[in-house]
Write an enzyme that holds these catalytic residues in place. Structure first.
Site, PDB file in Angstrom:
ATOM      1  CE  LYS A  22      10.885  31.421   7.229  1.00  0.00           C
ATOM      2  NZ  LYS A  22      11.649  31.534   8.486  1.00  0.00           N
ATOM      3  NE  ARG A 122      17.336  36.570  15.018  1.00  0.00           N
ATOM      4  CZ  ARG A 122      16.314  35.934  14.438  1.00  0.00           C
ATOM      5  NH1 ARG A 122      16.522  35.214  13.348  1.00  0.00           N
ATOM      6  NH2 ARG A 122      15.112  36.020  14.941  1.00  0.00           N
ATOM      7  CG  ASP A 314       7.675  36.578  11.060  1.00  0.00           C
ATOM      8  OD1 ASP A 314       8.517  37.137  11.796  1.00  0.00           O
ATOM      9  OD2 ASP A 314       7.437  35.357  11.112  1.00  0.00           O
TER      10      ASP A 314
HETATM   11  C1  S3P Z   1       8.555  31.745  14.619  1.00  0.00           C
HETATM   12  C2  S3P Z   1       8.278  32.618  15.631  1.00  0.00           C
HETATM   13  C3  S3P Z   1       8.530  34.066  15.540  1.00  0.00           C
HETATM   14  C4  S3P Z   1       8.709  34.504  14.100  1.00  0.00           C
HETATM   15  C5  S3P Z   1       9.640  33.614  13.347  1.00  0.00           C
HETATM   16  C6  S3P Z   1       9.103  32.186  13.324  1.00  0.00           C
HETATM   17  C7  S3P Z   1       8.273  30.299  14.819  1.00  0.00           C
HETATM   18  O1  S3P Z   1       9.717  34.382  16.247  1.00  0.00           O
HETATM   19  O2  S3P Z   1       9.164  35.842  14.046  1.00  0.00           O
HETATM   20  O3  S3P Z   1       9.793  34.061  12.013  1.00  0.00           O
HETATM   21  O4  S3P Z   1       8.228  29.545  13.834  1.00  0.00           O
HETATM   22  O5  S3P Z   1       8.063  29.907  15.978  1.00  0.00           O
HETATM   23  P1  S3P Z   1       9.729  34.678  17.846  1.00  0.00           P
HETATM   24  O6  S3P Z   1       9.371  33.438  18.542  1.00  0.00           O
HETATM   25  O7  S3P Z   1      11.120  35.141  18.133  1.00  0.00           O
HETATM   26  O8  S3P Z   1       8.718  35.761  18.056  1.00  0.00           O
END
Ligand code: S3P
Length: 429
Positions: A22, A122, A314
């Site tokens: 993702k 958020r 995650d």
């Molecule tokens: C992500 C970064 C993480 C992760 C999220 C996806 C990304 O979040 O928890 O599911 O794709 O950069 P944070 O940057 O808030 O830590």
């Protein structure tokens, strides 16, 4: 908004491939859209989150055609983006809303981005602050939550920014903003977070006094290219843990992302006694990927170091289920970020574990419990909190229970892996 009843499983066996990661998929769609020309993205994520990113670029005039897991992006480049007819919908996707701020702030027309009920709660100040420092004109409520309106600004400029929270989304938002300026933008990071933005854009990184200094400038502006997205390691973790916990199970996961900033959960599970072998590591678009072989194992809980927290963030709900079935104490601290994910994941995990009759201690930044406690509620209904990773983590618990269990509002799994139940069915035939 329906509940899902899940029956117990005795074992899983077979081979799985996952649709594209993702995080990498979001970035590939963004970079292909910013670039002028045609880019083909293979094995794109089928998650609803990545659809949100694609739809935003379509609204900005990019031609993105999807056939199965292949997305063909034809773009006239960022300079020719057109003014969208309505507001931009980020859905449930924090990555979309936050990374887009580096891009939307540089457009010559006004845009407004909004999200669903969960995303609208958020924190966005973490991107609003640095992007405003970069010269952006952003209209937002006092609380700093979506919706956010970006107005054209004539004074955008490069900047140096030290991350106050270890967040790949904030890091990426600033680095994306840096692409629009000839002078270098620098992000300083003291705890390593996922590095897909740096890797895909070939950004220069220097280590100074133990902190990474990452640079972006117009020299790194994306050009059209083809991408192959390795399988989603976070979606695969649920299956890895299930194969470890069920007896007589063996699972081969092929072509999955093995980017070292994402694999700490694998290492932790190996330290817990998990029989996990990584095979045939390869590289595509600078990203490592390969195959993972998993066999049933007896697990024991181990210390979870602070330094790996961004890497496993995650995976924590799924790791908690592994911990519940492992010997010894599962203790998580330094994970306050979990409180501001798609749900308050500390409260969500603790409430659901207590619902089984387990004794669990909750802290502001984590939780702890003893593994292998007696489960007193054998017919639980787990609350998903409309959060895909909570729904899938407690699906694992359901598959392990004598009579299975129910999960509320199970549909939320489509946010990252709509194929979850089909994959389980295939492996448990
Ligand atoms: C992500 C970064 C993480 C992760 C999220 C996806 C990304 O979040 O928890 O599911 O794709 O950069 P944070 O940057 O808030 O830590």
């Amino acid at each position: 908004m329906s509940n899902q009843k899940l029956s117990p499983l005795s074992r899983i066996q077979g081979t799985l491939t996952f649709e594209g990661d993702k995080s990498i998929s979001h970035r590939a769609v963004m970079f292909a859209s910013l670039a002028e020309g045609t880019s083909v993205i293979e094995n794109l994520s089928v998650s609803h989150d990545v659809q949100s990113t694609i739809n935003i670029f379509r609204a900005l005039g990019v031609d993105a055609k999807q056939q199965g897991n292949t997305l063909t992006v034809k773009s006239n480049g960022f300079k020719n983006f057109s003014e969208p007819k309505g507001q931009l919908d980020s859905g449930n996707s924090g990555t979309t809303a936050r990374l887009m701020s580096g891009i939307l702030s540089h457009l010559p027309f006004q845009t407004t981005i909004f999200g669903d009920a969960s995303l609208s709660m958020r924190p966005m100040k973490r991107v609003i602050n640095p992007i405003r420092e970069m010269g952006a004109i952003i209209e937002v409520n006092e609380a700093g939550t979506l919706p956010m309106t970006y107005k054209p600004s004539a004074s955008m400029h490069a900047m140096t920014y030290e991350l106050p929270v270890p967040s790949a989304q904030v890091k990426s938002a600033v680095l994306l903003g840096g692409l629009f300026h000839d002078e270098k933008t620098c992000v300083i990071e003291s705890e390593q977070t996922r590095n897909h933005t740096e890797i895909l854009l070939n950004l220069e990184t220097l280590l100074v006094d133990g902190k990474a200094h990452i640079f972006s400038s117009s020299k790194n502006f994306p050009v059209s290219q083809n991408y192959f997205i390795p399988g989603d390691i976070s979606s695969s973790t649920f299956f890895i843990i299930l194969a470890l916990l069920l007896k007589d199970s063996e699972l081969l996961i092929k072509n999955v992302s093995l980017n070292p900033t994402r694999t700490a959960a694998l290492t932790l599970l190996q330290q817990m006694g998990g029989d996990i072998t990584v095979q045939d590591v390869r590289i595509s678009s600078n990203e490592q990927y390969g195959d993972i072989l998993v066999k049933s194992s007896s697990l024991h809980n181990v210390e979870i170091p602070k330094s790996i927290m961004p890497n496993i963030i995650d995976e924590i709900p799924a790791l908690a289920i592994a911990g519940m079935m492992a010997e010894g104490e599962f203790k998580l601290n330094n994970a306050a970020e979990l409180r501001v994910k798609e749900s308050d994941r500390i409260a969500a995990v603790v409430t659901n574990l207590k619902h089984l009759g387990l004794h669990v201690d909750e802290y502001q930044d984590g939780f702890s419990f003893t593994g292998k406690q007696d489960i007193t509620n054998t017919a639980p209904v787990f609350e998903s909190y409309d959060d895909h990773r909570i729904a899938m983590a407690f699906s694992l618990a359901a598959f392990l229970m004598k009579d299975g269990a129910e999960i509320t509002n199970f549909d939320c799994i489509r946010i990252s892996n709509p194929n979850f139940l089909n994959q389980i069915k295939e492996l448990s035939k």
